[in-house]
Design an enzyme around this catalytic site. Structure first.
Site, mmCIF file in Angstrom:
data_model
loop_
_atom_site.group_PDB
_atom_site.id
_atom_site.type_symbol
_atom_site.label_atom_id
_atom_site.label_comp_id
_atom_site.label_asym_id
_atom_site.label_seq_id
_atom_site.Cartn_x
_atom_site.Cartn_y
_atom_site.Cartn_z
ATOM 1 N N GLU A 112 -72.361 0.672 -126.581
ATOM 2 C CA GLU A 112 -71.688 -0.538 -126.115
ATOM 3 C C GLU A 112 -72.041 -0.877 -124.671
ATOM 4 O OE1 GLU A 112 -69.034 1.153 -129.389
ATOM 5 O OE2 GLU A 112 -70.018 1.970 -127.595
ATOM 6 N N PHE A 174 -54.503 4.853 -133.395
ATOM 7 C CA PHE A 174 -55.872 5.339 -133.339
ATOM 8 C C PHE A 174 -56.782 4.285 -132.732
ATOM 9 C CE2 PHE A 174 -60.066 5.748 -135.485
ATOM 10 C CZ PHE A 174 -60.456 6.953 -134.894
ATOM 11 N N GLN A 175 -57.549 4.681 -131.749
ATOM 12 C CA GLN A 175 -58.490 3.819 -131.033
ATOM 13 C C GLN A 175 -57.808 2.592 -130.415
ATOM 14 O OE1 GLN A 175 -62.030 3.029 -133.415
ATOM 15 N NE2 GLN A 175 -62.944 4.924 -132.650
ATOM 16 N N LYS A 224 -56.911 -6.919 -135.170
ATOM 17 C CA LYS A 224 -57.592 -6.960 -136.465
ATOM 18 C C LYS A 224 -56.861 -7.852 -137.465
ATOM 19 C CE LYS A 224 -59.961 -4.102 -139.866
ATOM 20 N NZ LYS A 224 -60.409 -2.744 -140.230
ATOM 21 N N MET A 503 -82.312 7.782 -104.272
ATOM 22 C CA MET A 503 -81.602 7.182 -103.153
ATOM 23 C C MET A 503 -80.610 8.162 -102.532
ATOM 24 S SD MET A 503 -82.972 4.202 -102.882
ATOM 25 C CE MET A 503 -81.917 3.130 -101.932
#
Length: 603
Positions: A112, A174-175, A224, A503
């Protein structure tokens, strides 16, 4: 067994290739047919045209369809043709709806964060809104770095996230993550959609917000059950943004523009300090410089907004800018700051920055005016309109204003001869047009390069995109080699491999007596080997790759890379002792500039 497995894979490819090819051809044909009819922009947000009915969309305009289908159709009406989406449980409905779209293609990245940086690269290189989609929970939180990056660099993006059903919000399902709260301070605006009928309006507003005023990212979180709910969309619902629209800057006042030109006429050492806010006004900027003769320096975000090969270009200023650009700002008696935010990497010690100059600040965001440096004249307006107005005043002047900065030019030319550039991609390459150089400037996010390059390639079909990357940054999103191979994008990965976090190592060398604090990325048990082996990894993705260890091999290797169709990886081994110079230490001033030395010297 190996032969059987290979045969099975070939058979599977043969049976799926034809439908995929037909779908791609159908998408391309549909895109061409609709390209001129579907638009959604800041200038005309309500111009919505219905896409055609298809066998996959059997419903008529007044028949109900799922919220996910309404969402996808709303994206189509906003001109979206490419999205960067990774599926999950809470976003499956959106992906199913995307398969029913006749015009939108999804580009499947493997993480993602990769898809979000790709949306950023798409937007940065094209000026159009980039769109990414992720599921709830970890999918949504993986977008966070790219959203912060887009906010800092004013990149127009719309991020769409799936969310758990409404009844489960707040139950630690969940999630489930409260992504609206997580991203509130790193987005321009965000939405939690709780009514399916709001989808057309919310999408229209999201695109308007992302692309108008000072651009930035907007997040839309959709539960959803909203995606699954059946509804008949109402497409002509007006936007509800009265406060935002009322605060959008007005055209600049003529008397203020005349005041700026008077200051130019009174000055002897003027400098134009140009940032990312001038990306849409390159032509107007060039005309202004042509008529006034004012030297131009750009920020990292502003590279390409004024041609780097123009005699009046001072290239980049700031911490790793050219000596002559920083010299010019230090000695200037007038600083015209157009589309900039006086970032600390540019100014260093803010009190010492342009301390001899009167400052004119033109920016579209009122929050930036006076935030870091107080200007003598401020104009809150679109830089493009301000430049157009000043150009018109200059062209329409009966006396034809004459500016003579010849002695100033001579002084700066002497500085150019004495101190040529040092820095690598940002300094050595000459950028001649806006949106040619893409970088995570404000956030400085590692892992940005490869996915952003892929997004730029999607936005500019057929154009070769070169990702100049460090080995540490490249490794952070190396999985996106899969995407550029599968889509056969002309993305060339040019890795400057020093086996270190370069760097940070430079700062260790300069300020920490070269004490290595977890900045070596190779194999401590065998420091003579190159680890990991990017060439072997690339070949695992079926991407041609070559390693170069000698200066004499570089030119031919680059030529071969650019001539090879599709993706390519070039692994250039460079010594970690090399430093990016010149350098003004953090919080320092022009007088503190470091001009020489490297990691082979003890400081």
């Amino acid at each position: 067994m190996a032969t059987a497995a290979a045969a099975a894979a070939a058979l599977t490819g043969a049976t799926t290739a034809a439908p995929k090819a037909r779908r791609r051809a159908h998408l391309l044909a549909a895109r061409r047919a609709l390209a001129a009819t579907i638009r959604c922009s800041a200038a005309s947000p309500a111009t919505l045209t219905a896409p055609p009915a298809t066998p996959l969309r059997p419903w008529g305009p007044t028949e109900p369809r799922k919220g996910a289908d309404i969402l996808v159709e709303a994206l189509e009406r906003c001109g979206v043709r490419d999205v960067f989406a990774y599926p999950g449980g809470a976003s499956m409905e959106i992906h199913q709806a995307l398969t029913r779209s006749p015009v939108i293609a999804n580009h499947l990245f493997r993480h993602e964060q990769g898809e979000a940086f790709a949306a950023s690269g798409f937007a940065r290189s094209s000026g159009r809104v980039g769109v990414c989609v992720a599921t709830s929970g970890p999918g949504a939180t993986n977008l966070v770095s790219a959203l912060a990056d887009a906010l800092l660099d004013s990149v127009p993006m719309v991020a769409i996230t799936g969310q758990v059903p409404r009844r489960m919000i707040g139950t630690d399902a969940f999630q489930e993550t409260p992504i609206v709260e997580v991203t509130r301070s790193i987005t321009k605006h965000n939405y939690l959609v709780l009514d399916v009928d709001d989808i057309p309006r919310v999408v229209q507003e999201a695109f308007f917000l992302a692309s108008s005023g000072r651009p930035g990212p907007v997040l839309v979180d959709i539960p959803k059950d909203i995606q699954q709910q059946m509804a008949v969309p109402v497409w002509d619902t007006p936007m509800s943004l009265p406060g935002y629209i009322a605060r959008l800057p007005k055209p600049p006042a003529t008397e203020l523009l005349e005041q700026v030109l008077r200051l130019v006429g009174e000055s002897r050492r003027p400098v134009l300090y140009v940032g990312g806010g001038c990306a849409a006004s390159g032509e107007e900027l060039r005309r202004f410089v042509e008529m006034t003769g004012i030297p131009v320096t750009t920020t990292l975000m502003g590279l390409g907004n004024f041609p780097g090969d123009d005699p009046l270009s001072l290239r980049m200023l700031g911490m790793h800018g050219t000596v002559y650009a920083n010299y010019a700002v230090d000695k200037a008696d007038l600083l015209l700051a157009f589309g900039v935010r006086f970032d600390d990497r540019v100014t260093g010690k803010i009190e010492a920055f342009a301390s001899r100059a009167k400052i004119v600040h033109i920016d579209i965001d009122p929050a930036e005016i006076g935030k870091n440096k107080q200007p003598h004249v401020s104009i809150c307006a679109d830089v493009k309109l301000a430049l157009q107005g000043m150009n018109a005043l200059l062209e329409g002047s009966t006396s034809k204003k004459s500016f003579d900065f010849g002695s100033w030019h001579d002084e700066l030319d002497q500085q150019k001869r004495e101190f040529p550039p040092w820095m690598w991609a940002a300094q050595y390459y000459t950028y001649k047009r806006p949106r040619q150089w893409l970088s995570s400037a404000g956030l400085g996010a590692m892992g940005f390069g490869l996915p952003a390059a892929a997004g730029a390639a999607v936005a500019n079909p057929g154009v070769t995109v070169v990702d100049i990357d460090g080995d540490g940054s490249f490794l952070m999103n190396i999985q996106e080699l899969a995407m550029i191979r599968i889509e056969n994008l002309p993305v060339k990965v040019f890795v400057l491999n020093n086996q270190h976090l370069g760097m940070v190592v430079q700062w260790e060398d300069r300020f920490y007596k070269a004490n290595r604090a977890h900045t070596y990325l190779g194999n401590p048990e065998n420091e003579s080997e190159i680890y990991p082996d990017f060439v072997t990894i690339a070949k695992g993705f079926n991407i041609p790759a070559v390693r170069v260890t000698k200066k004499s091999e570089v030119h031919a290797a680059i030529k071969k890379m650019l001539e090879t169709p599709g993706p390519y990886l070039l692994d250039i081994i460079v010594p970690h002792q090399e430093h990016v110079l010149p350098m003004i230490p953090s919080g320092g001033a022009f007088k503190d500039m470091i001009l020489d030395g490297d990691g082979r010297t003890v400081y």
